[in-house]
Design a protein around this motif. Structure first.
Motif, PDB file in Angstrom:
ATOM      1  N   ARG A  16       0.781  -1.226   0.000  1.00  0.00           N
ATOM      2  CA  ARG A  16       0.000   0.000   0.000  1.00  0.00           C
ATOM      3  C   ARG A  16       0.817   1.282   0.000  1.00  0.00           C
ATOM      4  NH1 ARG A  16      -5.649  -0.569   3.109  1.00  0.00           N
ATOM      5  NH2 ARG A  16      -6.117  -2.739   2.598  1.00  0.00           N
ATOM      6  N   LYS A  17       2.003   1.257   0.561  1.00  0.00           N
ATOM      7  CA  LYS A  17       2.733   2.517   0.671  1.00  0.00           C
ATOM      8  C   LYS A  17       3.162   2.996  -0.709  1.00  0.00           C
ATOM      9  CE  LYS A  17       7.304   0.603   1.953  1.00  0.00           C
ATOM     10  NZ  LYS A  17       8.162   1.425   1.109  1.00  0.00           N
ATOM     11  N   GLU A  18       3.004   4.296  -0.937  1.00  0.00           N
ATOM     12  CA  GLU A  18       3.244   4.863  -2.259  1.00  0.00           C
ATOM     13  C   GLU A  18       4.630   5.474  -2.389  1.00  0.00           C
ATOM     14  OE1 GLU A  18       0.134   7.641  -2.782  1.00  0.00           O
ATOM     15  OE2 GLU A  18      -1.461   6.134  -2.844  1.00  0.00           O
ATOM     16  N   GLN A  19       5.243   5.860  -1.270  1.00  0.00           N
ATOM     17  CA  GLN A  19       6.549   6.490  -1.365  1.00  0.00           C
ATOM     18  C   GLN A  19       7.625   5.441  -1.581  1.00  0.00           C
ATOM     19  OE1 GLN A  19       5.007   5.827   1.302  1.00  0.00           O
ATOM     20  NE2 GLN A  19       6.412   5.119   2.869  1.00  0.00           N
ATOM     21  N   ASP A  20       8.831   5.923  -1.889  1.00  0.00           N
ATOM     22  CA  ASP A  20       9.921   5.005  -2.226  1.00  0.00           C
ATOM     23  C   ASP A  20      10.768   4.647  -1.021  1.00  0.00           C
ATOM     24  OD1 ASP A  20      11.031   7.463  -1.820  1.00  0.00           O
ATOM     25  OD2 ASP A  20      12.251   7.490  -3.648  1.00  0.00           O
ATOM     26  N   GLN A  21      10.198   4.756   0.170  1.00  0.00           N
ATOM     27  CA  GLN A  21      10.941   4.381   1.360  1.00  0.00           C
ATOM     28  C   GLN A  21      11.195   2.879   1.399  1.00  0.00           C
ATOM     29  OE1 GLN A  21       8.847   5.850   4.811  1.00  0.00           O
ATOM     30  NE2 GLN A  21      10.433   7.364   5.210  1.00  0.00           N
ATOM     31  N   PHE A  22      12.400   2.526   1.820  1.00  0.00           N
ATOM     32  CA  PHE A  22      12.775   1.135   2.009  1.00  0.00           C
ATOM     33  C   PHE A  22      12.373   0.733   3.430  1.00  0.00           C
ATOM     34  CE2 PHE A  22      15.652  -2.435   2.563  1.00  0.00           C
ATOM     35  CZ  PHE A  22      15.657  -3.017   1.310  1.00  0.00           C
ATOM     36  N   LEU A  23      11.951  -0.510   3.611  1.00  0.00           N
ATOM     37  CA  LEU A  23      11.502  -0.970   4.916  1.00  0.00           C
ATOM     38  C   LEU A  23      12.582  -1.816   5.575  1.00  0.00           C
ATOM     39  CD1 LEU A  23       9.224  -1.115   7.005  1.00  0.00           C
ATOM     40  CD2 LEU A  23       8.361  -3.138   5.819  1.00  0.00           C
ATOM     41  N   LEU A  24      13.040  -1.391   6.738  1.00  0.00           N
ATOM     42  CA  LEU A  24      14.032  -2.122   7.524  1.00  0.00           C
ATOM     43  C   LEU A  24      13.321  -2.798   8.690  1.00  0.00           C
ATOM     44  CD1 LEU A  24      16.951  -2.825   8.417  1.00  0.00           C
ATOM     45  CD2 LEU A  24      16.992  -0.612   9.604  1.00  0.00           C
ATOM     46  N   VAL A  25      13.376  -4.130   8.730  1.00  0.00           N
ATOM     47  CA  VAL A  25      12.738  -4.908   9.790  1.00  0.00           C
ATOM     48  C   VAL A  25      13.826  -5.466  10.704  1.00  0.00           C
ATOM     49  CG1 VAL A  25      11.201  -6.827  10.337  1.00  0.00           C
ATOM     50  CG2 VAL A  25      10.855  -5.517   8.227  1.00  0.00           C
ATOM     51  N   VAL A  26      13.762  -5.135  11.988  1.00  0.00           N
ATOM     52  CA  VAL A  26      14.784  -5.542  12.947  1.00  0.00           C
ATOM     53  C   VAL A  26      14.172  -6.491  13.971  1.00  0.00           C
ATOM     54  CG1 VAL A  26      16.544  -4.765  14.579  1.00  0.00           C
ATOM     55  CG2 VAL A  26      15.904  -3.309  12.655  1.00  0.00           C
ATOM     56  N   THR A  27      14.775  -7.648  14.154  1.00  0.00           N
ATOM     57  CA  THR A  27      14.307  -8.620  15.136  1.00  0.00           C
ATOM     58  C   THR A  27      15.383  -8.826  16.200  1.00  0.00           C
ATOM     59  OG1 THR A  27      15.215 -10.583  14.054  1.00  0.00           O
ATOM     60  CG2 THR A  27      13.069  -9.797  13.273  1.00  0.00           C
ATOM     61  N   SER A  28      14.994  -9.514  17.272  1.00  0.00           N
ATOM     62  CA  SER A  28      15.918  -9.700  18.394  1.00  0.00           C
ATOM     63  C   SER A  28      16.929 -10.807  18.144  1.00  0.00           C
ATOM     64  CB  SER A  28      15.130  -9.992  19.672  1.00  0.00           C
ATOM     65  OG  SER A  28      14.331 -11.166  19.495  1.00  0.00           O
ATOM     66  N   GLY A  29      16.585 -11.788  17.309  1.00  0.00           N
ATOM     67  CA  GLY A  29      17.479 -12.928  17.104  1.00  0.00           C
ATOM     68  C   GLY A  29      17.369 -13.515  15.712  1.00  0.00           C
ATOM     69  N   GLN A  30      18.292 -14.426  15.415  1.00  0.00           N
ATOM     70  CA  GLN A  30      18.376 -15.010  14.076  1.00  0.00           C
ATOM     71  C   GLN A  30      17.168 -15.882  13.746  1.00  0.00           C
ATOM     72  OE1 GLN A  30      20.787 -13.912  11.957  1.00  0.00           O
ATOM     73  NE2 GLN A  30      22.256 -15.567  11.678  1.00  0.00           N
TER      74      GLN A  30
END
Length: 303
Positions: free
Chosen positions: A47-61
């Motif tokens: 849905r997002k229209e802008q060209d922002q990249f999404l960084l997803v950060v989790t606690s572990g592998q």
């Protein structure tokens, strides 16, 4: 008086609506169980229209791998979703990261440097570790195209300078083998290794093959761009940098010359003993952070 946080209850479809135009400020979403967090994130990407990249950060592998697989499934285009794992080794432990992990990291860095992908899933530990400088990764490329000519020695020297290891059979990422007019290699960014068929110096064919059976497939490539196979590039000016900085560091720590020369002897032969990857800071004048590969991004943290 401290203002109480405002809690709004809604279903997932309704929750996506406020984010249609982008993600701004800070929001906290509770109650996403199972793979609903990945479903929600896939909705954001759609849905997002802008060209922002999404960084997803989790606690572990393990959590990062789970989320990466689920997000790839819900998004539907796996090439848009990147994965950047950490080494899974303790600092300064005499252990090397698994070749598949290093290959995945390099493939992701190469994709980010080329502006590919829409989201990357990583861990806190991976973000804490500095990486191969972006400008050096950009300069270390080898282009191959069907119909072009390249001398055998130039090609083999180029593969060695990119960190590829020569082997009898190509089974792991980052290795290559030579058999007559055929050159097999397994680039980090590909799911399967490729077989280069030459007629003299002319590249006649690039075809994928099964690393288990070693049989060629029907999948042909017209061109191939090779990025480094290892984070440490022990050739050319980078080898000179490593040698000089290693000597300086050993002198600072008063390490015996015999131990220093043992390390340098390994490196000059293109070999890395267990845990030598921890010497990465000596390989370059300076390292980058992972954020140097991201231009404009928004961050999603999974707790």
């Amino acid at each position: 008086m401290t203002e109480e946080p405002r809690i709004q209850h809604c279903n997932l479809s309704g929750l996506l609506h406020p984010f249609t135009a982008g993600i701004f400020g800070r929001s906290e979403i509770l109650g996403l169980n199972g793979s609903s967090d990945a479903w929600f994130t896939a909705g954001l990407l759609a849905r997002k229209e802008q060209d922002q990249f999404l960084l997803v950060v989790t606690s572990g592998q393990a959590e990062a791998q789970r989320f990466y697989r689920a997000l790839s499934f819900y998004h539907g285009r796996q090439s848009d979703i990147l994965f950047f794992p950490h080494w899974e080794t303790e600092p300064y432990a005499p252990l090397s990261p698994h070749p598949e992990i290093e290959a995945t990291r390099l493939a992701t860095l190469a994709a980010l440097a080329n502006g590919r992908g829409k989201a990357v899933v990583t861990t806190v530990k991976a973000l804490q570790q500095k990486v191969l400088p972006r400008n050096i990764l950009d300069s270390l490329r080898l282009q191959l195209e069907v119909g072009s000519e390249i001398q055998r020695e130039v090609l083999l020297q180029g593969l060695s300078s990119l960190g590829y290891q020569r082997a009898a059979l190509v089974e792991d990422r980052g290795s290559f083998a030579v058999r007559g007019d055929l050159v097999d290699l397994f680039p980090p960014m590909l799911e399967q290794p490729v077989r280069l068929a030459f007629f003299g110096d002319e590249l006649e064919e690039i075809r994928s093959f099964d690393p288990v059976s070693q049989r060629s497939s029907d999948q042909h490539l017209v061109r191939l761009e090779l990025a480094p196979a290892r984070e440490m590039i022990l050739a050319g000016s980078h080898l000179e940098t490593f040698t000089r900085r290693c000597k300086e560091r050993c002198d600072d720590l008063e390490i015996p010359r015999s131990q220093r020369e043992a390390i340098l002897s390994e490196v000059r032969e293109g070999l890395l003993g267990p845990g030598r990857e921890n010497l990465l800071p000596l390989n370059y004048a300076a390292l980058d952070t992972f954020f140097d590969y991201l231009d404009r991004f928004c961050c999603l943290i999974l707790d």
